[in-house]
Enzyme design. Structure first.
Site, PDB file in Angstrom:
ATOM      1  N   SER A 113       2.227  -2.348   8.598  1.00 59.11           N
ATOM      2  CA  SER A 113       2.822  -3.669   8.800  1.00 59.11           C
ATOM      3  C   SER A 113       3.625  -3.642  10.101  1.00 59.11           C
ATOM      4  O   SER A 113       4.008  -2.558  10.574  1.00 59.11           O
ATOM      5  CB  SER A 113       3.769  -3.966   7.632  1.00 59.11           C
ATOM      6  OG  SER A 113       4.560  -5.110   7.890  1.00 59.11           O
ATOM      7  N   TYR A 138      10.324  -1.884   1.368  1.00 57.32           N
ATOM      8  CA  TYR A 138       9.084  -2.189   2.089  1.00 57.32           C
ATOM      9  C   TYR A 138       9.105  -1.551   3.478  1.00 57.32           C
ATOM     10  O   TYR A 138       8.141  -0.909   3.902  1.00 57.32           O
ATOM     11  CB  TYR A 138       8.944  -3.712   2.175  1.00 57.32           C
ATOM     12  CG  TYR A 138       7.614  -4.203   2.698  1.00 57.32           C
ATOM     13  CD1 TYR A 138       6.546  -4.425   1.825  1.00 57.32           C
ATOM     14  CD2 TYR A 138       7.427  -4.472   4.050  1.00 57.32           C
ATOM     15  CE1 TYR A 138       5.324  -4.892   2.305  1.00 57.32           C
ATOM     16  CE2 TYR A 138       6.217  -4.941   4.529  1.00 57.32           C
ATOM     17  CZ  TYR A 138       5.167  -5.151   3.656  1.00 57.32           C
ATOM     18  OH  TYR A 138       3.962  -5.619   4.134  1.00 57.32           O
TER      19      TYR A 138
HETATM   20  P1  NAD Z   1      -1.869  -9.691  -1.748  1.00 50.51           P
HETATM   21  O1  NAD Z   1      -0.755  -9.876  -2.717  1.00 50.51           O
HETATM   22  O2  NAD Z   1      -2.721 -10.845  -1.381  1.00 50.51           O
HETATM   23  O3  NAD Z   1      -2.844  -8.530  -2.260  1.00 50.51           O
HETATM   24  C1  NAD Z   1      -2.365  -7.341  -2.801  1.00 50.51           C
HETATM   25  C2  NAD Z   1      -3.495  -6.612  -3.478  1.00 50.51           C
HETATM   26  O4  NAD Z   1      -2.976  -5.405  -4.054  1.00 50.51           O
HETATM   27  C3  NAD Z   1      -4.117  -7.392  -4.642  1.00 50.51           C
HETATM   28  O5  NAD Z   1      -5.512  -7.144  -4.684  1.00 50.51           O
HETATM   29  C4  NAD Z   1      -3.434  -6.800  -5.871  1.00 50.51           C
HETATM   30  O6  NAD Z   1      -4.181  -6.929  -7.073  1.00 50.51           O
HETATM   31  C5  NAD Z   1      -3.345  -5.360  -5.431  1.00 50.51           C
HETATM   32  N1  NAD Z   1      -2.344  -4.583  -6.172  1.00 50.51           N
HETATM   33  C6  NAD Z   1      -1.055  -4.921  -6.462  1.00 50.51           C
HETATM   34  N2  NAD Z   1      -0.478  -3.937  -7.180  1.00 50.51           N
HETATM   35  C7  NAD Z   1      -1.418  -2.978  -7.341  1.00 50.51           C
HETATM   36  C8  NAD Z   1      -1.435  -1.724  -8.012  1.00 50.51           C
HETATM   37  N3  NAD Z   1      -0.348  -1.251  -8.657  1.00 50.51           N
HETATM   38  N4  NAD Z   1      -2.573  -0.981  -7.982  1.00 50.51           N
HETATM   39  C9  NAD Z   1      -3.681  -1.448  -7.343  1.00 50.51           C
HETATM   40  N5  NAD Z   1      -3.724  -2.629  -6.699  1.00 50.51           N
HETATM   41  C10 NAD Z   1      -2.606  -3.385  -6.705  1.00 50.51           C
HETATM   42  O7  NAD Z   1      -1.180  -9.028  -0.467  1.00 50.51           O
HETATM   43  P2  NAD Z   1      -1.610  -8.954   1.087  1.00 50.51           P
HETATM   44  O8  NAD Z   1      -0.689  -9.829   1.836  1.00 50.51           O
HETATM   45  O9  NAD Z   1      -3.072  -9.106   1.244  1.00 50.51           O
HETATM   46  O10 NAD Z   1      -1.155  -7.462   1.402  1.00 50.51           O
HETATM   47  C11 NAD Z   1      -2.069  -6.394   1.537  1.00 50.51           C
HETATM   48  C12 NAD Z   1      -1.408  -5.301   2.349  1.00 50.51           C
HETATM   49  O11 NAD Z   1      -1.115  -5.800   3.644  1.00 50.51           O
HETATM   50  C13 NAD Z   1      -0.087  -4.808   1.763  1.00 50.51           C
HETATM   51  O12 NAD Z   1       0.015  -3.412   1.922  1.00 50.51           O
HETATM   52  C14 NAD Z   1       0.940  -5.532   2.602  1.00 50.51           C
HETATM   53  O13 NAD Z   1       2.141  -4.818   2.657  1.00 50.51           O
HETATM   54  C15 NAD Z   1       0.239  -5.537   3.943  1.00 50.51           C
HETATM   55  N6  NAD Z   1       0.745  -6.547   4.867  1.00 50.51           N
HETATM   56  C16 NAD Z   1       0.681  -7.865   4.567  1.00 50.51           C
HETATM   57  C17 NAD Z   1       1.157  -8.784   5.487  1.00 50.51           C
HETATM   58  C18 NAD Z   1       1.087 -10.264   5.251  1.00 50.51           C
HETATM   59  O14 NAD Z   1       1.663 -11.013   6.045  1.00 50.51           O
HETATM   60  N7  NAD Z   1       0.400 -10.732   4.232  1.00 50.51           N
HETATM   61  C19 NAD Z   1       1.719  -8.354   6.693  1.00 50.51           C
HETATM   62  C20 NAD Z   1       1.775  -6.996   6.954  1.00 50.51           C
HETATM   63  C21 NAD Z   1       1.271  -6.097   6.024  1.00 50.51           C
END
Ligand code: NAD
Length: 263
Positions: free
Chosen positions: A145, A158
């Site tokens: 991130s 985080y």
């Molecule tokens: P999201 O909530 O849309 O998806 C999260 C996914 O993780 C889902 O498929 C959920 O079922 C799964 N998950 C949750 N807990 C779990 C567990 N215990 N075991 C297995 N799977 C599990 O989130 P996102 O925004 O797509 O985030 C995905 C990654 O990207 C994360 O690591 C997040 O930190 C990172 N990220 C997101 C953003 C953003 O702006 N959305 C920015 C930077 C980094």
């Protein structure tokens, strides 16, 4: 540039939603077999799995591992190797968020976030590397991130986990430097996914504004482009990292953040 991943197989953690789903789609489109992972209604997850397989003509499986549990992270990798006969690409993407000032941060949220956003990647990498080394090729991609590079208030767990994930990425890259296995991190800024929608909804409520105004304020605060990055853009970078053009990219933390960390 067409990147062909036919014959390769991938695990993408947390791929029933958001960025993980975007990465899984991009890998499937490039021809890789994909094991999805993550939570969701069984019927919805099955539709997703079947839809991807039909759209791209590749094998798509789903594994329900809860990656906050170390033994399930290892089992996910072992089951993917068994199902595909090999595991070439590991994308550690599953992650959760909790927002609170550090002195009020619930201990169980700290433990949950560290377990999933950091330790699960250690456990999957530990399980996947021996096979990649044996077969002489591999790609490990950790979805970190902007918060792996810089901090924000109220995100102690985080930010700590994502900084740690970039550290882990560098170590794995060094330990595999003389092999055809690479390890890199992708550092997205704001991407409009359910994880971020929850933060937008909280901001709208806190500041008593509409959801669209909350979206504007969220972007204005951090992301100079004032636009969200997309799961498709993250997926395209992941596919590039799997190509031979990226064979000497090792231990990099690659930003897709609309300029967030350029400031
Ligand atoms: P999201 O909530 O849309 O998806 C999260 C996914 O993780 C889902 O498929 C959920 O079922 C799964 N998950 C949750 N807990 C779990 C567990 N215990 N075991 C297995 N799977 C599990 O989130 P996102 O925004 O797509 O985030 C995905 C990654 O990207 C994360 O690591 C997040 O930190 C990172 N990220 C997101 C953003 C953003 O702006 N959305 C920015 C930077 C980094």
């Amino acid at each position: 540039m067409k990147i062909d991943l036919k014959g390769k197989s991938a695990v993408v953690t947390g791929s029933t939603s958001g960025i993980g789903l975007g990465v899984a789609r991009a890998l499937a489109e490039a021809g890789a077999g994909v094991m999805l992972n993550g939570f969701g209604e069984p019927g919805v997850v099955e539709d997703l799995r079947r839809g991807l397989a039909a759209e791209f003509g590749v094998e798509v499986l789903h594994h329900p591992a809860d990656l906050s549990r170390p033994e399930e992270s290892a089992r996910l990798v072992a089951d993917a190797e068994k199902a595909f006969g090999r595991l070439d690409i590991l994308v550690n993407n599953a992650g959760v968020q909790h927002v609170a000032p550090v002195e009020a941060f619930p201990v169980e949220q700290w433990d949950r976030i560290l377990a999933l956003n950091l330790s699960s990647s250690f456990h999957t990498i530990r399980a996947a590397l021996p096979g990649m080394r044996r077969r002489g090729w591999g790609r490990v991609i950790n979805v970190a991130s902007a918060h792996g590079l810089v901090a924000s208030v109220e995100k102690a767990a985080y930010v700590a986990a994502k900084h740690g994930l970039i550290g882990l990425t560098k170590v794995v890259a060094l330990e595999t430097a003389r092999t055809a296995v690479t390890c890199n991190a992708i550092c997205p800024g704001w991407v409009l996914t359910p994880l971020v929608q929850r933060q937008i909804d909280a901001l709208a409520e806190r500041e008593a504004v509409s959801v669209s105004e909350a979206k504007r304020r969220l972007l204005a605060d951090k992301q100079p482009s004032q636009e969200f990055a997309t799961p498709e853009q993250i997926g395209a970078l992941a596919v590039f990292l799997c190509s031979e053009s990226a064979a000497q990219m090792r231990g990099a933390a690659l930003s897709i953040d609309g300029g967030w960390t350029a400031q």
